[in-house]
Design an enzyme around this catalytic site. Structure first.
Site, mmCIF file in Angstrom:
data_model
loop_
_atom_site.group_PDB
_atom_site.id
_atom_site.type_symbol
_atom_site.label_atom_id
_atom_site.label_comp_id
_atom_site.label_asym_id
_atom_site.label_seq_id
_atom_site.Cartn_x
_atom_site.Cartn_y
_atom_site.Cartn_z
ATOM 1 C CB SER A 123 -0.866 -0.027 1.268
ATOM 2 O OG SER A 123 -1.425 1.237 1.496
ATOM 3 C CE1 TYR A 148 -4.147 -2.961 5.240
ATOM 4 C CE2 TYR A 148 -3.588 -0.671 4.847
ATOM 5 C CZ TYR A 148 -3.882 -1.930 4.369
ATOM 6 O OH TYR A 148 -3.889 -2.157 3.013
ATOM 7 C CE LYS A 152 -1.501 -4.787 3.268
ATOM 8 N NZ LYS A 152 -1.689 -6.064 2.585
HETATM 9 P P1 NAD Z 1 -10.821 -7.553 0.600
HETATM 10 O O1 NAD Z 1 -11.115 -7.569 2.043
HETATM 11 O O2 NAD Z 1 -11.949 -7.404 -0.358
HETATM 12 O O3 NAD Z 1 -9.988 -8.841 0.189
HETATM 13 C C1 NAD Z 1 -9.123 -9.516 1.076
HETATM 14 C C2 NAD Z 1 -9.569 -10.963 1.104
HETATM 15 O O4 NAD Z 1 -8.717 -11.679 2.009
HETATM 16 C C3 NAD Z 1 -11.019 -11.124 1.604
HETATM 17 O O5 NAD Z 1 -11.753 -11.846 0.636
HETATM 18 C C4 NAD Z 1 -10.879 -11.896 2.907
HETATM 19 O O6 NAD Z 1 -11.941 -12.775 3.115
HETATM 20 C C5 NAD Z 1 -9.547 -12.593 2.707
HETATM 21 N N1 NAD Z 1 -8.863 -12.954 3.951
HETATM 22 C C6 NAD Z 1 -8.728 -12.186 5.070
HETATM 23 N N2 NAD Z 1 -8.030 -12.872 5.998
HETATM 24 C C7 NAD Z 1 -7.708 -14.076 5.444
HETATM 25 C C8 NAD Z 1 -7.029 -15.213 5.910
HETATM 26 N N3 NAD Z 1 -6.492 -15.250 7.136
HETATM 27 N N4 NAD Z 1 -6.909 -16.285 5.089
HETATM 28 C C9 NAD Z 1 -7.463 -16.262 3.848
HETATM 29 N N5 NAD Z 1 -8.119 -15.217 3.360
HETATM 30 C C10 NAD Z 1 -8.248 -14.124 4.146
HETATM 31 O O7 NAD Z 1 -9.718 -6.390 0.361
HETATM 32 P P2 NAD Z 1 -9.097 -5.871 -0.989
HETATM 33 O O8 NAD Z 1 -9.445 -4.428 -1.124
HETATM 34 O O9 NAD Z 1 -9.380 -6.806 -2.095
HETATM 35 O O10 NAD Z 1 -7.566 -5.920 -0.608
HETATM 36 C C11 NAD Z 1 -6.695 -6.964 -1.045
HETATM 37 C C12 NAD Z 1 -5.305 -6.670 -0.529
HETATM 38 O O11 NAD Z 1 -4.865 -5.404 -1.031
HETATM 39 C C13 NAD Z 1 -5.205 -6.585 0.988
HETATM 40 O O12 NAD Z 1 -4.006 -7.183 1.396
HETATM 41 C C14 NAD Z 1 -5.193 -5.110 1.251
HETATM 42 O O13 NAD Z 1 -4.537 -4.803 2.442
HETATM 43 C C15 NAD Z 1 -4.411 -4.599 0.041
HETATM 44 N N6 NAD Z 1 -4.689 -3.189 -0.266
HETATM 45 C C16 NAD Z 1 -5.975 -2.771 -0.486
HETATM 46 C C17 NAD Z 1 -6.233 -1.425 -0.739
HETATM 47 C C18 NAD Z 1 -7.635 -0.925 -0.951
HETATM 48 O O14 NAD Z 1 -7.845 0.307 -0.883
HETATM 49 N N7 NAD Z 1 -8.601 -1.774 -1.241
HETATM 50 C C19 NAD Z 1 -5.168 -0.492 -0.776
HETATM 51 C C20 NAD Z 1 -3.868 -0.960 -0.583
HETATM 52 C C21 NAD Z 1 -3.643 -2.312 -0.326
HETATM 53 N N1 UFG Z 2 -13.370 10.516 3.090
HETATM 54 C C1 UFG Z 2 -14.402 11.366 3.408
HETATM 55 N N2 UFG Z 2 -15.556 10.824 3.859
HETATM 56 C C2 UFG Z 2 -15.736 9.475 4.009
HETATM 57 C C3 UFG Z 2 -14.670 8.609 3.655
HETATM 58 C C4 UFG Z 2 -13.484 9.172 3.205
HETATM 59 O O1 UFG Z 2 -14.287 12.578 3.305
HETATM 60 O O2 UFG Z 2 -16.807 9.037 4.438
HETATM 61 C C5 UFG Z 2 -12.113 11.086 2.604
HETATM 62 C C6 UFG Z 2 -10.950 10.788 3.521
HETATM 63 O O3 UFG Z 2 -10.876 11.744 4.545
HETATM 64 C C7 UFG Z 2 -9.781 10.852 2.535
HETATM 65 C C8 UFG Z 2 -10.379 10.393 1.206
HETATM 66 O O4 UFG Z 2 -11.797 10.520 1.357
HETATM 67 O O5 UFG Z 2 -9.382 12.179 2.409
HETATM 68 C C9 UFG Z 2 -10.043 8.974 0.851
HETATM 69 O O6 UFG Z 2 -10.361 8.147 1.979
HETATM 70 P P1 UFG Z 2 -10.407 6.559 1.876
HETATM 71 O O7 UFG Z 2 -10.758 6.038 3.226
HETATM 72 O O8 UFG Z 2 -11.231 6.141 0.714
HETATM 73 O O9 UFG Z 2 -8.893 6.195 1.490
HETATM 74 P P2 UFG Z 2 -7.536 6.477 2.280
HETATM 75 O O10 UFG Z 2 -6.696 7.294 1.366
HETATM 76 O O11 UFG Z 2 -7.756 7.005 3.626
HETATM 77 O O12 UFG Z 2 -6.986 4.995 2.505
HETATM 78 C C10 UFG Z 2 -6.707 4.140 1.442
HETATM 79 C C11 UFG Z 2 -6.916 2.677 1.843
HETATM 80 C C12 UFG Z 2 -5.894 2.232 2.825
HETATM 81 C C13 UFG Z 2 -4.503 2.600 2.414
HETATM 82 C C14 UFG Z 2 -4.432 4.069 2.076
HETATM 83 C C15 UFG Z 2 -3.093 4.449 1.557
HETATM 84 O O13 UFG Z 2 -8.203 2.484 2.395
HETATM 85 O O14 UFG Z 2 -5.936 0.825 2.874
HETATM 86 O O15 UFG Z 2 -5.398 4.362 1.070
HETATM 87 O O16 UFG Z 2 -2.828 3.707 0.400
HETATM 88 F F1 UFG Z 2 -3.623 2.339 3.391
#
Ligand code: NAD
Ligand code: UFG
Length: 332
Positions: A123, A148, A152
């Site tokens: 991330s 979190y 990472k």
């Molecule tokens: P998600 O929650 O939709 O997907 C993660 C999946 O992992 C889920 O389906 C969950 O059931 C599964 N899981 C959780 N714990 C587990 C375990 N112990 N064993 C097996 N499966 C397990 O989230 P996502 O948005 O698809 O994120 C995927 C990856 O990308 C994550 O590692 C997350 O941290 C990373 N990531 C996501 C974002 C974002 O904004 N979505 C940003 C940066 C990094």
């Molecule tokens: N925001 C609002 N109202 C809401 C939700 C979000 O104003 O109800 C704003 C937040 O303050 C932020 C922006 O929208 O300014 C984006 O917020 P998100 O929660 O969608 O995303 P973040 O940038 O906070 O976090 C995301 C992922 C994390 C990751 C991070 C950095 O959720 O997993 O990006 O990569 F760590």
């Protein structure tokens, strides 16, 4: 053949579609902590090809060993993990256990099976609070504001040390910026449990009338309109990034790539873009800043462009239209 952990999740399911469509065979592992098994037939419906699915935990070494025994896996894409930033502050042990311990158990099982090619879902948060945008891969990791983020950063370090210890390992660490959107089919997308934490699902639930109004956290940041700026990228572009990153695994060692668009977009611009794309208004009000939010960050995307030949191609309009199609499907 590729194993995708977290394969029924938001990002994993889009990666599965991208891989199957490109001709790869795919095995999915997920414990369904944050997703549902009905995603598996939907992936097949989109691609016309089936993925093998195992419901189980990435911390289960015996299960991993049996998957590696039954399938000729060439590489693993490791998306399984817990991702709610706020929850990680109240439940740090669960986050370190799943994200850090889970990654270590996976790497141990891979090493035992002689599989040493891995793509890891990292991330942008690992750049830390001090980093000045655009974030470039040559910058060091900084201080994270949540367990979190720290989890990472810790896994990145583990993977770098693993590659340094054994030249047979090749690991691509992909640092996602803000993935949003859904597959254009409307069959898979993000399904947050309860009230969403993230901006895009919140906007679409307000537009659908599921939630009354969006609170915009802060309008006094030093940005063009006072609201926070992020680098939002379409989840399908992100999935393509994983497919092309498989090429990087031909070179041993750990490499890091930002996956973003390189463009910063403010919260207010996101609301306006949603309404422009869908013609649906989004009720919002300004609220105090949210703890831990950074004012603005976006990616430098040159490295992924030059080394992987990858760049995001979808527009903000695509992200909004696809999110809205999925939301209507989800709330129908
Ligand atoms: P998600 O929650 O939709 O997907 C993660 C999946 O992992 C889920 O389906 C969950 O059931 C599964 N899981 C959780 N714990 C587990 C375990 N112990 N064993 C097996 N499966 C397990 O989230 P996502 O948005 O698809 O994120 C995927 C990856 O990308 C994550 O590692 C997350 O941290 C990373 N990531 C996501 C974002 C974002 O904004 N979505 C940003 C940066 C990094
Ligand atoms: N925001 C609002 N109202 C809401 C939700 C979000 O104003 O109800 C704003 C937040 O303050 C932020 C922006 O929208 O300014 C984006 O917020 P998100 O929660 O969608 O995303 P973040 O940038 O906070 O976090 C995301 C992922 C994390 C990751 C991070 C950095 O959720 O997993 O990006 O990569 F760590």
């Amino acid at each position: 053949m590729i194993l995708v952990t977290g394969g029924t999740g938001y990002i994993g399911s889009h990666i599965a579609v991208e891989l199957l469509a490109a001709g790869h065979s795919v095995v999915l592992l997920d414990n369904l902590a944050n997703s549902v098994a009905s995603v598996v037939p939907r992936i097949e419906k989109i691609t016309g090809r089936a993925a093998a699915f195992y419901q189980g935990d990435v911390r289960d070494a015996a299960l991993l060993a049996s998957i590696f025994e039954q399938h000729p896996i060439d590489a693993v894409i490791h998306c399984a993990g817990l991702k709610a930033v706020g929850e990680s502050v109240t439940q740090p042990l669960a986050y370190y256990d799943t994200n850090v311990h889970g990654s270590i158990v996976l790497c141990q099982a891979m090493a035992k099976a002689g599989i040493k090619r891995l793509i890891f879902s990292s991330s942008a948060t690992v750049y830390g609070v001090e980093a000045i945008p655009p974030y470039v891969e040559t910058m060091g990791r900084g201080s994270c504001t949540s367990p979190y983020g720290t989890s990472k950063a810790m896994v990145e370090q583990v993977l770098e040390d693993l590659c340094a210890s054994d030249p047979e390992w090749s690991v691509a660490i992909l640092r996602y910026f803000n993935p949003i959107g859904a597959h254009p089919s409307g069959l898979i997308g993000e399904s947050p449990q309860g009230v969403p934490n993230n901006l895009m699902p919140y906007i679409s639930q307000v537009a659908a009338g599921v939630l009354p109004e969006l609170r915009v956290y802060g309008n006094d940041y030093p940005t063009q309109d006072g609201t926070c700026v992020r680098d939002y990228l379409h989840v399908v572009d992100l999935a393509v990034g994983h497919r092309v990153a498989l090429k990087a695994l031909e070179t041993p060692g750990a490499s890091h790539y930002n996956l973003g668009t390189g463009q910063g977009v403010s919260v207010k611009q996101m609301i306006d873009a949603f309404t422009q794309a869908t013609q649906v208004p989004v009720a919002f009000r300004y609220a105090p800043r949210r703890d831990g939010d950074l004012a603005a960050f976006w990616a430098s995307v040159e490295k992924a462009q030059q080394e992987l030949g990858w760049q995001a191609t979808k527009t903000l309009d695509d992200m909004m239209t696809d999110t809205w199609r999925w939301q209507q499907h989800a709330s129908a």
